[in-house]
Write an enzyme that holds these catalytic residues in place. Structure first.
Site, PDB file in Angstrom:
ATOM      1  CG  HIS A 212      -5.938  -8.807   1.132  1.00  8.53           C
ATOM      2  ND1 HIS A 212      -6.171  -9.125  -0.194  1.00  8.53           N
ATOM      3  CD2 HIS A 212      -5.795  -7.462   1.158  1.00  8.53           C
ATOM      4  CE1 HIS A 212      -6.163  -8.022  -0.926  1.00  8.53           C
ATOM      5  NE2 HIS A 212      -5.938  -7.007  -0.122  1.00  8.53           N
TER       6      HIS A 212
ATOM      7  CE1 TYR B 191      -6.558  -6.526  -6.880  1.00 10.41           C
ATOM      8  CE2 TYR B 191      -6.603  -7.809  -4.850  1.00 10.41           C
ATOM      9  CZ  TYR B 191      -6.420  -6.604  -5.500  1.00 10.41           C
ATOM     10  OH  TYR B 191      -6.122  -5.480  -4.786  1.00 10.41           O
TER      11      TYR B 191
ATOM     12  CG  HIS C 115      -4.559   1.190  -3.840  1.00  9.14           C
ATOM     13  ND1 HIS C 115      -3.852   0.995  -2.668  1.00  9.14           N
ATOM     14  CD2 HIS C 115      -5.590   0.305  -3.801  1.00  9.14           C
ATOM     15  CE1 HIS C 115      -4.438   0.049  -1.951  1.00  9.14           C
ATOM     16  NE2 HIS C 115      -5.486  -0.389  -2.613  1.00  9.14           N
TER      17      HIS C 115
ATOM     18  CE  LYS D 223      -6.177  -1.021   5.027  1.00  3.58           C
ATOM     19  NZ  LYS D 223      -7.468  -1.222   4.336  1.00  3.58           N
TER      20      LYS D 223
ATOM     21  NE  ARG E 272      -3.527  -2.263   2.792  1.00  8.05           N
ATOM     22  CZ  ARG E 272      -3.230  -3.417   3.386  1.00  8.05           C
ATOM     23  NH1 ARG E 272      -2.005  -3.591   3.909  1.00  8.05           N
ATOM     24  NH2 ARG E 272      -4.114  -4.388   3.475  1.00  8.05           N
TER      25      ARG E 272
ATOM     26  NE  ARG F 171      -3.075  -3.470  -1.495  1.00  9.35           N
ATOM     27  CZ  ARG F 171      -2.504  -4.283  -0.610  1.00  9.35           C
ATOM     28  NH1 ARG F 171      -1.198  -4.420  -0.592  1.00  9.35           N
ATOM     29  NH2 ARG F 171      -3.235  -4.960   0.254  1.00  9.35           N
TER      30      ARG F 171
END
Length: 309
Positions: A275, A284, A249, A181, A157, A252
């Site tokens: 993730h 995706y 982004h 995150k 990210r 990515r």
């Protein structure tokens, strides 16, 4: 207890008891302040589900996206959960609120390999033509190329790359420690020899050996911010006359979709992207319809059948 005082207590709880990071705290502050502006004179015990319904309606009236509304309500719900747990209120009014917020499913926008090639080819040609290797402009050009290469090579990210520290990257091996995150740590490696060579050149130009602090720097030797990276990508997009608006982004997304096209297992990609849920990564698999058409056209067993004389 007035809502203003309750929010101050909740902020203290988030910062010192839950140890939320500064970025999350700033986001909480924005949403809590917005809620407080509407119910400034209210006591928390008197805020009920009808007040919350009015608040949801105001968010809709202000044309916030569903994703934003869900985030804002999640913060307020966390506030009332805290107040209920600490017995400041008897019942969290969210328990009596039923709001169905369905986000439209948006497929991530990615760049295909040719579009990435156009950008990198332009930047590398510009780098080769540069006469003075010790100028500020050359240093920043190397940094720009490296930034784009790292976005594409690792799928990180933009915030993760901007906040990357010097001691979190092994210059010799290209091994990078990423804090994503929720401060979740993952390791990803740059394996391409050209990118590794560029990495070493960047470190030498910016004299980063044995230094501490942020890895990517601006012209003032401060952190190359997320917004700075976005503006840099936009600048080079305009220079190559790209047909679509390009964001950091999107590299990515390209990282994920192109790896899938190469047959990489989706669970490996999930790990590299950081993730928490496989369902987030599986989106995706729906992105590249052109690749899907190619597969069905060349691999489907129906091509082995013929009934027309």
């Amino acid at each position: 207890m007035l809502l203003q005082n309750a929010i101050e207590d909740f902020r203290f709880h988030c910062k010192y008891e839950k140890n939320l990071n500064s970025k999350t705290l700033r986001a909480y502050d924005i949403d809590l302040t917005q809620f407080l502006e509407i119910f400034y004179t209210y006591e928390v015990q008197k805020i009920d589900k009808y007040n919350l319904k009015d608040y949801v309606e105001k968010l809709y009236d202000n044309n916030y996206k569903i994703k934003t509304i869900k985030r804002k309500l999640a913060v307020i719900k966390a506030l009332f959960n805290y107040l209920e747990f600490d017995e400041i209120i008897e019942v969290n009014p969210f328990r009596k609120l039923r709001v169905a917020l369905k986000e439209p499913k948006m497929l991530p926008k990615a760049l295909d390999l040719k579009e990435i090639q156009v950008i990198l080819k332009y930047l590398y040609m510009h780098k080769q033509k540069h006469q003075l290797k010790d100028t500020c402009n050359y240093k920043l050009l190397v940094r720009d190329i490296l930034t784009i290469e790292m976005l594409f090579a690792t799928g990180v990210r933009v915030s993760e790359l901007s906040n990357l520290k010097i001691n979190e990257i092994n210059i010799k091996t290209g091994m990078i420690k990423i804090f994503g995150k929720g401060s979740k740590e993952r390791i990803i490696q740059i394996c391409d020899h050209e990118v590794l060579s560029l990495l070493k050149e960047y470190v030498k130009l910016f004299n980063l050996e044995n230094k501490k602090g942020f890895f990517l720097l601006n012209r003032l030797d401060k952190r190359f911010s997320e917004q700075g990276i976005r503006l840099m990508v936009q600048k080079h997009q305009e220079q190559v006359n790209a047909s679509k608006h390009i964001t950091p982004h999107m590299f990515r997304h390209s990282f994920a979709t192109l790896l899938l096209e190469e047959g990489v297992d989706v669970r490996y990609i999930q790990n590299m992207l950081g993730h928490a849920s496989i369902s987030t990564t599986q989106i995706y698999t729906k992105v590249n319809t052109k690749h899907q058409r190619k597969i069905l056209n060349t691999k489907h067993p129906r091509k082995h059948l013929s009934f027309i004389a």
